[in-house]
Enzyme design. Structure first.
Site, short mmCIF file in Angstrom:
data_model
loop_
_atom_site.label_atom_id
_atom_site.label_comp_id
_atom_site.label_asym_id
_atom_site.label_seq_id
_atom_site.Cartn_x
_atom_site.Cartn_y
_atom_site.Cartn_z
N GLY A 53 4.59 -5.15 8.19
CA GLY A 53 4.05 -4.40 7.60
C GLY A 53 4.38 -3.01 7.85
N PHE A 66 -1.55 -5.28 18.62
CA PHE A 66 -0.53 -5.95 18.12
C PHE A 66 0.94 -4.94 18.67
CE2 PHE A 66 -4.31 -6.27 15.33
CZ PHE A 66 -4.56 -7.73 15.23
N TYR A 97 0.92 -0.82 -0.30
CA TYR A 97 0.12 0.11 0.04
C TYR A 97 0.72 1.34 0.08
CZ TYR A 97 -2.72 3.93 2.04
OH TYR A 97 -3.18 5.29 1.86
N ARG A 107 1.21 7.67 17.10
CA ARG A 107 0.62 7.88 15.99
C ARG A 107 0.08 9.51 16.09
NH1 ARG A 107 1.84 3.60 14.38
NH2 ARG A 107 1.42 1.74 13.99
N ARG A 154 1.84 -6.38 13.59
CA ARG A 154 1.58 -7.72 12.04
C ARG A 154 2.78 -6.95 11.27
NH1 ARG A 154 -4.21 -4.65 12.00
NH2 ARG A 154 -3.15 -2.91 12.97
N1 LIG Z 1 -7.52 7.04 5.91
C1 LIG Z 1 -6.66 7.45 6.56
O1 LIG Z 1 -6.40 7.51 7.58
C2 LIG Z 1 -5.64 7.43 5.73
C3 LIG Z 1 -4.02 8.33 5.68
C4 LIG Z 1 -3.50 8.80 4.62
C5 LIG Z 1 -3.98 8.34 3.36
N2 LIG Z 1 -5.24 7.84 2.83
C6 LIG Z 1 -5.54 8.25 1.70
O2 LIG Z 1 -7.17 9.05 1.64
C7 LIG Z 1 -7.27 8.77 0.11
C8 LIG Z 1 -9.48 8.82 0.99
O3 LIG Z 1 -9.12 7.93 2.13
P1 LIG Z 1 -10.03 6.64 2.77
O4 LIG Z 1 -8.97 7.12 4.47
O5 LIG Z 1 -11.35 8.34 3.02
O6 LIG Z 1 -10.59 5.74 2.25
P2 LIG Z 1 -11.98 5.47 1.76
O7 LIG Z 1 -12.24 3.98 1.61
O8 LIG Z 1 -13.01 5.61 3.00
O9 LIG Z 1 -11.87 6.30 0.88
C9 LIG Z 1 -11.96 5.59 -0.59
C10 LIG Z 1 -12.91 5.52 -1.72
O10 LIG Z 1 -12.02 5.76 -3.28
C11 LIG Z 1 -13.70 4.55 -3.47
N3 LIG Z 1 -12.46 3.71 -4.82
C12 LIG Z 1 -11.69 2.74 -4.17
N4 LIG Z 1 -11.16 2.46 -5.54
C13 LIG Z 1 -11.90 2.98 -6.68
C14 LIG Z 1 -12.04 2.19 -7.96
N5 LIG Z 1 -10.89 1.63 -8.52
N6 LIG Z 1 -12.08 3.53 -8.33
C15 LIG Z 1 -13.60 4.82 -8.27
N7 LIG Z 1 -13.62 4.40 -6.89
C16 LIG Z 1 -12.47 3.97 -5.65
C17 LIG Z 1 -13.83 3.66 -2.14
O11 LIG Z 1 -15.03 2.96 -2.97
C18 LIG Z 1 -14.26 5.02 -1.78
O12 LIG Z 1 -15.41 5.81 -1.45
C19 LIG Z 1 -7.02 7.09 -0.16
O13 LIG Z 1 -6.15 7.90 -1.63
C20 LIG Z 1 -5.81 6.77 0.96
O14 LIG Z 1 -4.75 6.55 0.16
C21 LIG Z 1 -6.13 7.91 3.77
#
Ligand SMILES: NC(=O)c1ccc[n+]([C@@H]2O[C@H](COP(=O)([O-])OP(=O)(O)OC[C@H]3O[C@@H](n4cnc5c(N)ncnc54)[C@H](O)[C@@H]3O)[C@@H](O)[C@H]2O)c1
Length: 319
Positions: A274, A205, A144, A212, A272
């Site tokens: 990773g 874990f 990831y 954090r 865990r």
């Molecule tokens: N939540 C965190 O702590 C965190 C930390 C760092 C970065 N991020 C990044 O922030 C962004 C949003 O994260 P989040 O926590 O809201 O996650 P989330 O899973 O709630 O949101 C991601 C969204 O992308 C959609 N999605 C996934 N694959 C898709 C595809 N192929 N086509 C269209 N839509 C697709 C999912 O249905 C979901 O609604 C992500 O890019 C994640 O990597 C999140």
């Protein structure tokens, strides 16, 4: 006429909060989400004000048609479970890297003014010096994190090579209402709250001393807003979106236990694969170039989140 903006992954946790802010600011908002993890319910407050397109970011034709006349694209869509990525690295590379390239390519073709990319603190991996600064060499510890780091490089490269404006925001451990509470791959907040509410002993874990840098979702939305309006000095750059303060998993556990009035002992098991020992970001670059100052302290954000989770779990138990 109001500006058009597109939010990929707009039905997800962070994306849906961002969509609400953009609607409040009178933008014409299009959401592209395949609902793999997101929910239409997350958008219920703004459903009548947005255009929702159920689709995949790997579909270039769809991206091109949605990006037509758009000024800004907020690219939130991604697969985001560290643990699943260890089992499915190819799928993660496909959606998170190739999906981002397709978003950038469509943005270039449609003359989008700026793409704001949701990057992640996970790209730092294990480091020797904390707090981490943006110029540190990425050291991803799982597929990831590697996919987020690679996609971020593509954003920077599209700015340099094609002049497409991109800004990458490295979110640190985002928490708040609407975070995923159903998946077994969710984060510690929902897992602890769920187990404690059901009088079960939560699993920790390792020794629980992992630290954090938790960031409240409203501050992440603000970072996107500021990145959209930032001067060209911020283009092609990456920014930590963090508080610059850390809390240990043990502290989170005791604060949640206190908020729920529970005195159950946790169950410590081995670390865990990773998982990194620490996330701790230096927020000063974002303060200087974006004017971003994260406002929500953990002491205030935690009870808000616990209250929301409590309501969700009770509603689910009585459904
Ligand atoms: N939540 C965190 O702590 C965190 C930390 C760092 C970065 N991020 C990044 O922030 C962004 C949003 O994260 P989040 O926590 O809201 O996650 P989330 O899973 O709630 O949101 C991601 C969204 O992308 C959609 N999605 C996934 N694959 C898709 C595809 N192929 N086509 C269209 N839509 C697709 C999912 O249905 C979901 O609604 C992500 O890019 C994640 O990597 C999140």
């Amino acid at each position: 006429m109001a500006s058009k903006v597109v939010v990929t992954g707009g039905a997800g946790f962070i994306g849906s909060h961002l969509v609400e802010k953009l609607v409040e600011k009178n933008f014409n908002v299009t959401v592209i989400d395949n609902l793999f993890a997101g929910k239409k319910e997350n958008l219920k407050n703004v459903w009548k004000d947005i255009e929702f397109v159920k689709g995949n970011i790997l579909d270039s034709k769809l991206l091109n048609s949605c990006f037509k006349d758009a000024d800004f694209v907020f690219h939130e869509a991604a697969l985001r479970s560290v643990r699943v990525s260890v089992k499915k690295p190819v799928t993660y590379a496909s959606v998170n890297i190739l999906g981002t390239i397709k978003v950038l390519e469509a943005a270039k073709q449609q003359n989008v003014k700026r793409v704001i990319y949701a990057s992640s603190s996970s790209i730092y991996g294990n480091q020797k010096i904390f707090p981490v600064k943006e110029h540190f060499l990425p050291n991803p510890q799982n597929p990831y994190a590697a996919s987020k780091a690679c996609a971020e490089q593509y954003c920077k490269m599209y700015s340099q090579l094609f002049g497409l404006e991109t800004i990458a925001l490295r979110y640190f451990n985002v928490y708040g209402p609407r975070q995923d509470y159903l998946s077994e791959y969710g984060t510690i907040f929902p897992i602890f709250v769920n187990q404690l509410l059901h009088n079960k002993s939560p699993t920790i874990f390792g020794d629980g001393k992992q630290a954090r840098d938790f960031t409240y979702v409203a501050d992440v939305v603000e970072a996107n807003w500021k990145a959209m309006r930032a001067s060209k000095k911020a283009v092609g750059e990456s920014f930590n979106v963090c508080n610059g303060k850390t809390v240990s998993v043990n502290q989170v556990f005791s604060l949640i236990s206190k908020a729920l009035g529970k005195t159950i002992q946790p169950n410590y098991v081995s670390v865990r694969a990773g998982e990194v020992q620490k996330t701790h970001g230096e927020p000063s670059k974002a303060r200087k170039l974006l004017g971003l100052q994260c406002k929500m302290s953990f002491q205030k954000g935690l009870p808000k989140t616990v209250e929301w989770l409590k309501k969700e779990f009770f509603a689910r138990d009585f459904r």
